[in-house]
Design an enzyme around this catalytic site. Structure first.
Site, PDB file in Angstrom:
ATOM      1  N   CYS A 138      -2.515  28.453  32.449  1.00 24.39           N
ATOM      2  CA  CYS A 138      -2.197  27.018  32.466  1.00 24.39           C
ATOM      3  C   CYS A 138      -2.259  26.476  33.894  1.00 24.39           C
ATOM      4  CB  CYS A 138      -0.800  26.816  31.879  1.00 24.39           C
ATOM      5  SG  CYS A 138      -0.133  25.173  32.195  1.00 24.39           S
TER       6      CYS A 138
ATOM      7  N   HIS B  47       1.620  22.089  28.165  1.00 21.06           N
ATOM      8  CA  HIS B  47       2.655  22.110  29.208  1.00 21.06           C
ATOM      9  C   HIS B  47       3.184  20.677  29.372  1.00 21.06           C
ATOM     10  CE1 HIS B  47       4.394  24.292  32.789  1.00 21.06           C
ATOM     11  NE2 HIS B  47       4.889  23.068  32.863  1.00 21.06           N
TER      12      HIS B  47
ATOM     13  N   ASP C  61      -6.941  15.961  39.874  1.00 24.12           N
ATOM     14  CA  ASP C  61      -8.189  16.463  40.434  1.00 24.12           C
ATOM     15  C   ASP C  61      -9.392  15.645  39.959  1.00 24.12           C
ATOM     16  OD1 ASP C  61      -6.802  18.482  41.810  1.00 24.12           O
ATOM     17  OD2 ASP C  61      -6.808  19.779  40.053  1.00 24.12           O
TER      18      ASP C  61
ATOM     19  N   ASN D 141       0.490  11.433  27.234  1.00 24.17           N
ATOM     20  CA  ASN D 141      -0.266  11.714  26.018  1.00 24.17           C
ATOM     21  C   ASN D 141       0.241  13.042  25.511  1.00 24.17           C
ATOM     22  OD1 ASN D 141      -2.028   9.489  26.057  1.00 24.17           O
ATOM     23  ND2 ASN D 141      -3.366  10.508  27.538  1.00 24.17           N
TER      24      ASN D 141
ATOM     25  N   SER E 215      -4.921  18.096  26.200  1.00 26.41           N
ATOM     26  CA  SER E 215      -5.469  19.437  25.990  1.00 26.41           C
ATOM     27  C   SER E 215      -4.519  20.514  26.485  1.00 26.41           C
ATOM     28  CB  SER E 215      -6.817  19.559  26.692  1.00 26.41           C
ATOM     29  OG  SER E 215      -6.690  19.100  28.020  1.00 26.41           O
TER      30      SER E 215
ATOM     31  N   CYS F 137       1.486  25.477  35.138  1.00 27.96           N
ATOM     32  CA  CYS F 137       2.617  26.392  35.293  1.00 27.96           C
ATOM     33  C   CYS F 137       2.847  26.704  36.783  1.00 27.96           C
ATOM     34  CB  CYS F 137       2.367  27.689  34.517  1.00 27.96           C
ATOM     35  SG  CYS F 137       2.814  27.581  32.766  1.00 27.96           S
TER      36      CYS F 137
ATOM     37  N   HIS G 212       4.036  17.259  30.425  1.00 30.29           N
ATOM     38  CA  HIS G 212       3.685  16.511  31.633  1.00 30.29           C
ATOM     39  C   HIS G 212       3.311  15.079  31.286  1.00 30.29           C
ATOM     40  CE1 HIS G 212      -0.342  17.407  30.078  1.00 30.29           C
ATOM     41  NE2 HIS G 212      -0.830  16.491  30.899  1.00 30.29           N
TER      42      HIS G 212
ATOM     43  N   LYS H 297       3.429   1.589  -1.792  1.00 28.97           N
ATOM     44  CA  LYS H 297       3.974   1.776  -3.137  1.00 28.97           C
ATOM     45  C   LYS H 297       3.268   2.942  -3.834  1.00 28.97           C
ATOM     46  CE  LYS H 297       6.962  -1.615  -3.177  1.00 28.97           C
ATOM     47  NZ  LYS H 297       6.760  -3.073  -3.247  1.00 28.97           N
ATOM     48  N   ARG H 298       2.086   3.321  -3.303  1.00 33.35           N
ATOM     49  CA  ARG H 298       1.453   4.546  -3.802  1.00 33.35           C
ATOM     50  C   ARG H 298       2.471   5.673  -3.650  1.00 33.35           C
ATOM     51  NH1 ARG H 298      -4.129   5.151  -0.467  1.00 33.35           N
ATOM     52  NH2 ARG H 298      -3.475   3.497   0.944  1.00 33.35           N
TER      53      ARG H 298
ATOM     54  N   GLU I 208       1.636  -9.036  28.875  1.00 33.42           N
ATOM     55  CA  GLU I 208       3.085  -9.086  28.664  1.00 33.42           C
ATOM     56  C   GLU I 208       3.765  -9.999  29.677  1.00 33.42           C
ATOM     57  OE1 GLU I 208       4.968  -5.284  28.325  1.00 33.42           O
ATOM     58  OE2 GLU I 208       3.920  -4.789  26.464  1.00 33.42           O
TER      59      GLU I 208
ATOM     60  N   GLN J 198       1.273  11.366  33.160  1.00 32.75           N
ATOM     61  CA  GLN J 198       0.366  10.922  34.200  1.00 32.75           C
ATOM     62  C   GLN J 198       0.877   9.608  34.786  1.00 32.75           C
ATOM     63  OE1 GLN J 198      -3.899  11.370  33.590  1.00 32.75           O
ATOM     64  NE2 GLN J 198      -3.513  12.114  31.509  1.00 32.75           N
TER      65      GLN J 198
ATOM     66  N   ARG K  16       0.830  -1.217   0.000  1.00 32.88           N
ATOM     67  CA  ARG K  16       0.000   0.000   0.000  1.00 32.88           C
ATOM     68  C   ARG K  16       0.862   1.264   0.000  1.00 32.88           C
ATOM     69  NH1 ARG K  16      -5.902   0.586   2.272  1.00 32.88           N
ATOM     70  NH2 ARG K  16      -5.179   0.403   4.404  1.00 32.88           N
TER      71      ARG K  16
ATOM     72  N   HIS L 133       6.491  26.277  30.128  1.00 29.77           N
ATOM     73  CA  HIS L 133       5.258  25.902  29.432  1.00 29.77           C
ATOM     74  C   HIS L 133       5.527  25.490  27.982  1.00 29.77           C
ATOM     75  CE1 HIS L 133       0.886  26.056  28.847  1.00 29.77           C
ATOM     76  NE2 HIS L 133       1.088  26.713  27.721  1.00 29.77           N
TER      77      HIS L 133
HETATM   78  O1  LIG Z   1      -9.558   2.164   3.290  1.00 34.24           O
HETATM   79  P1  LIG Z   1      -9.622   3.615   3.644  1.00 34.24           P
HETATM   80  O2  LIG Z   1     -11.022   4.142   3.792  1.00 34.24           O
HETATM   81  O3  LIG Z   1      -8.749   4.464   2.752  1.00 34.24           O
HETATM   82  O4  LIG Z   1      -8.933   3.713   5.077  1.00 34.24           O
HETATM   83  C1  LIG Z   1      -9.577   3.726   6.319  1.00 34.24           C
HETATM   84  O5  LIG Z   1     -10.044   2.437   6.719  1.00 34.24           O
HETATM   85  C2  LIG Z   1      -9.040   1.420   6.848  1.00 34.24           C
HETATM   86  C3  LIG Z   1      -9.692   0.181   7.400  1.00 34.24           C
HETATM   87  O6  LIG Z   1     -10.256   0.375   8.677  1.00 34.24           O
HETATM   88  C4  LIG Z   1      -7.881   1.871   7.743  1.00 34.24           C
HETATM   89  O7  LIG Z   1      -6.844   0.930   7.632  1.00 34.24           O
HETATM   90  C5  LIG Z   1      -7.347   3.255   7.335  1.00 34.24           C
HETATM   91  O8  LIG Z   1      -6.392   3.684   8.270  1.00 34.24           O
HETATM   92  C6  LIG Z   1      -8.539   4.229   7.304  1.00 34.24           C
HETATM   93  O9  LIG Z   1      -8.109   5.541   6.962  1.00 34.24           O
HETATM   94  O1  LIG Z   2      -6.572  12.528  31.815  1.00 33.62           O
HETATM   95  P1  LIG Z   2      -6.775  13.428  30.645  1.00 33.62           P
HETATM   96  O2  LIG Z   2      -5.477  14.000  30.108  1.00 33.62           O
HETATM   97  O3  LIG Z   2      -7.834  14.472  30.861  1.00 33.62           O
HETATM   98  O4  LIG Z   2      -7.373  12.486  29.501  1.00 33.62           O
HETATM   99  C1  LIG Z   2      -6.655  11.848  28.473  1.00 33.62           C
HETATM  100  O5  LIG Z   2      -5.931  10.708  28.934  1.00 33.62           O
HETATM  101  C2  LIG Z   2      -6.702   9.664  29.530  1.00 33.62           C
HETATM  102  C3  LIG Z   2      -5.780   8.496  29.814  1.00 33.62           C
HETATM  103  O6  LIG Z   2      -5.180   7.976  28.669  1.00 33.62           O
HETATM  104  C4  LIG Z   2      -7.865   9.230  28.638  1.00 33.62           C
HETATM  105  O7  LIG Z   2      -8.698   8.371  29.369  1.00 33.62           O
HETATM  106  C5  LIG Z   2      -8.674  10.434  28.133  1.00 33.62           C
HETATM  107  O8  LIG Z   2      -9.632  10.002  27.199  1.00 33.62           O
HETATM  108  C6  LIG Z   2      -7.707  11.424  27.464  1.00 33.62           C
HETATM  109  O9  LIG Z   2      -8.402  12.548  26.958  1.00 33.62           O
END
Ligand SMILES: O=P(O)(O)O[C@H]1O[C@H](CO)[C@@H](O)[C@H](O)[C@H]1O
Ligand SMILES: O=P(O)(O)O[C@H]1O[C@H](CO)[C@@H](O)[C@H](O)[C@H]1O
Lengths: 385, 385
Positions: free
Chosen positions: A52, A199, A78, A188, A196, A55, A201, A30-31, A217, A203, A28, A121
């Protein structure tokens, strides 16, 4: 040489850590790589943002004020996903009661922390030096050590680590009274990964249960160990150092690879070369070298598409409360799952087929590793500033 | 009554179809539902788009032209994820060869189809009537029937279905010469689910291997059957019809529930009430009632946040090539996984903790079901047009 064939045929690869398969579709890619050259993204954030909640000195949602901290600062989330104290719930499972089989629930308690990487930040792990990342590793280690069960097989290592690492009052937390089973450290990064607040960080979620992924695992590493007498990830590191096809970077203590079974386009794994069971096993030099590895990954990611690269990352290590055997089976590693596929804006979606049938990827891990090998050098945005 | 407790405590629920657990944090939704009332989204697409590669009469990427089709139109995906014919690859697994254990790959062949739901560019399953959805179900059934192995235990049902359902030349496909193992019918709807073309369509991926998810479900349904002598989903449907807490809608032949183990905020499952093993088991009335169920889900989803609701959906049924026992174990159902949590713009991200540790949800399936029960009635955007 069979591996060449895999560059051209649709195939499944086996993930020995989770015991599951994924679909690889190299043809795929190869596109034509339409690699829309985007304008490199600059960092336009202020280094201090009065709005923030992370901060230094600012007020948080529930009214607490952040101390004027220097690098890491830890506090209880929180809005924790698990409660620390709650009503008990002990349903019985009974073969003759359908509801008890099909509507099963078990209580989970625990505590969730938020931990900043820096007072600034507008920085990220990619912008920070390894020396600036060391305090993050140190704080992770001290928090992990302080949450271990009193009879934990790594208590000696924990005591050693706690005395070797200077205390940072803003990064200290008092563990809850009830012993918890597992600690998941994760980041994340970026709006694409549900983050969101830019800054820097991470968890830390601690729970009374062993979650699915580290649980799988442990089982699979345990099976490999009893089948072969060796460690799965120990063997794997050796293999990747020999083959070099999926190796991105290494230092004395760690390798960075795009694993054979990578699902996300530029997924990488940092693995310790020697048998490290958990953060507390690392010595001073290894903590610095782990910081280097993390920095290499973050910087190469940003350089790849000249953007602030989104990802989720997480550390797997020995549970907080475990047997000698479980601790011996654990092998320290850190996963990075980034969604970008071709550019700063083209993501790989894990959706319909992936959710209903089987994870699927296009670019091979070998192709990804080769691109990441070429992305070393200075952070692209240094020259833009 | 223990169930009330679960509205307040953090807990894990067990998914008996996959054999895995997920974390539920109901207290996180005690945060005020900021339910930002968005402006209901209208449909501003043209009913025919000359640039759409799915509209009747238009040219596709590789040069083929679409026929002037009326409702469904099926064709082989121009960029299939699996190849039909490719070089062979038969690696040996050898306990003494580490590479053969840790770098495992297996070939997968197959064919991927795209299938439109309607000639109209600007419609969706939510806008269509059940009667307009019947041709989609018919085409799914004919394509499934025509791909069954010649010795398949459902061959008689397939023959019956093929003679009952009128042929639609634009929705016919000739199966490949090599017998394939599995057919996954799925829809990715909306940009949030990686769908780049709003023209209503689904995909059908057929493969020489049984993918992970239907594989796990077969194993777990098989275990339940040999343990209890009954069907897992049969028992489950009865339980949900009794309890009603997670029931969204039902007709004579199908139930729509937010399953006990739902991961996505408004995840639902359509399950047949009687033991239907695959599409070819459905009779005329049941095909119409399945179309009604699909329409109910799609319309309620759109009504929930007054928006064109994104989701991935997929059908699980007997594999294309299977034993009598596997066919008997199969129980027809359709999953819907939608990412929206609180409004047209607030998504639930399954990221760091979910990827590294364990899937996590906030709103309970019971709360989600209660909201979806209230979303019946006319499609919200009918009154806007
Ligand atoms: O085949 P499409 O619509 O280009 O691609 C979409 O569905 C596929 C199958 O769930 C996924 O692998 C792709 O990441 C998604 O963008
Ligand atoms: O805890 P946060 O940063 O508000 O939330 C983020 O991380 C969490 C843990 O992966 C997820 O459950 C949330 O959906 C995501 O938005």
């Amino acid at each position: 040489m069979p591996d060449e064939v895999l560059n051209d045929i649709s195939h499944r690869r086996y993930n020995p850590l989770t015991g599951s398969w994924l679909l690889v579709s190299p043809h795929r890619t190869k596109r034509p790589w339409q690699g829309a050259q985007e304008t490199p993204s600059k960092n336009t954030l202020p280094s201090y943002d009065p709005k923030c909640y992370l901060c230094p000195g600012n007020k948080r949602a529930q009214g607490d004020s952040n101390p004027p901290y220097k690098n890491t600062f830890a506090f209880v989330n929180d809005y924790s996903a698990v409660k620390e104290i709650q009503q008990d719930y002990h349903p019985e499972t009974n073969k003759d009661d359908v509801a008890s089989l099909l509507l099963q629930a078990r209580p989970v308690t625990g505590r969730c922390y938020v931990l900043t990487f820096s007072a600034k930040h507008d920085t990220t792990l990619a912008d920070m030096t390894p020396e600036e990342i060391v305090p993050v590793i140190n704080t992770w280690t001290r928090i992990y050590a302080s949450h271990l069960s009193s009879s934990h097989p790594l208590q000696d290592q924990a005591a050693k680590a706690l005395s070797a690492i200077p205390e940072n009052p803003d990064g200290e937390v008092t563990p809850p009274k009830h012993q918890l089973k597992n600690m998941q450290i994760f980041e994340n990064k970026g709006a694409a990964m549900g983050c969101s607040n830019p800054h820097p960080h991470c968890q830390i979620w601690t729970t009374s249960t062993l979650p699915e992924e580290p649980g799988k695992e442990l089982v699979n590493m345990g099976k490999y160990k009893s089948d072969t007498g060796r460690h799965l990830l120990g063997d794997y590191v050796k293999l990747e150092l020999e083959k070099k096809e999926r190796l991105v970077w290494e230092n004395d203590s760690f390798v960075v690879v795009c694993p054979w079974w990578a699902l996300w386009p530029f997924e990488v794994l940092i693995i310790s070369k020697r048998h490290v069971r958990a953060l507390v096993d690392l010595d001073d030099k290894e903590r610095l070298e782990f910081a280097q590895a993390v920095q290499e990954v973050a910087r190469r990611y940003d350089n790849l598409f000249e953007t602030n690269f989104p990802y989720s990352s997480g550390i797997h290590q020995a549970p907080l409360d475990c047997t000698e055997e479980e601790a011996e089976t654990s092998w320290f590693h850190m996963h990075f799952y980034p969604p970008l596929l071709r550019s700063a804006t083209v993501k790989k979606f894990l959706v319909g087929y992936e959710l209903m049938a089987e994870p699927q990827r296009d670019i091979t891990p070998e192709q990804a590793a080769s691109k990441l090998r070429e992305c070393g050098g200075e952070l692209y945005r240094k020259s833009l500033q």
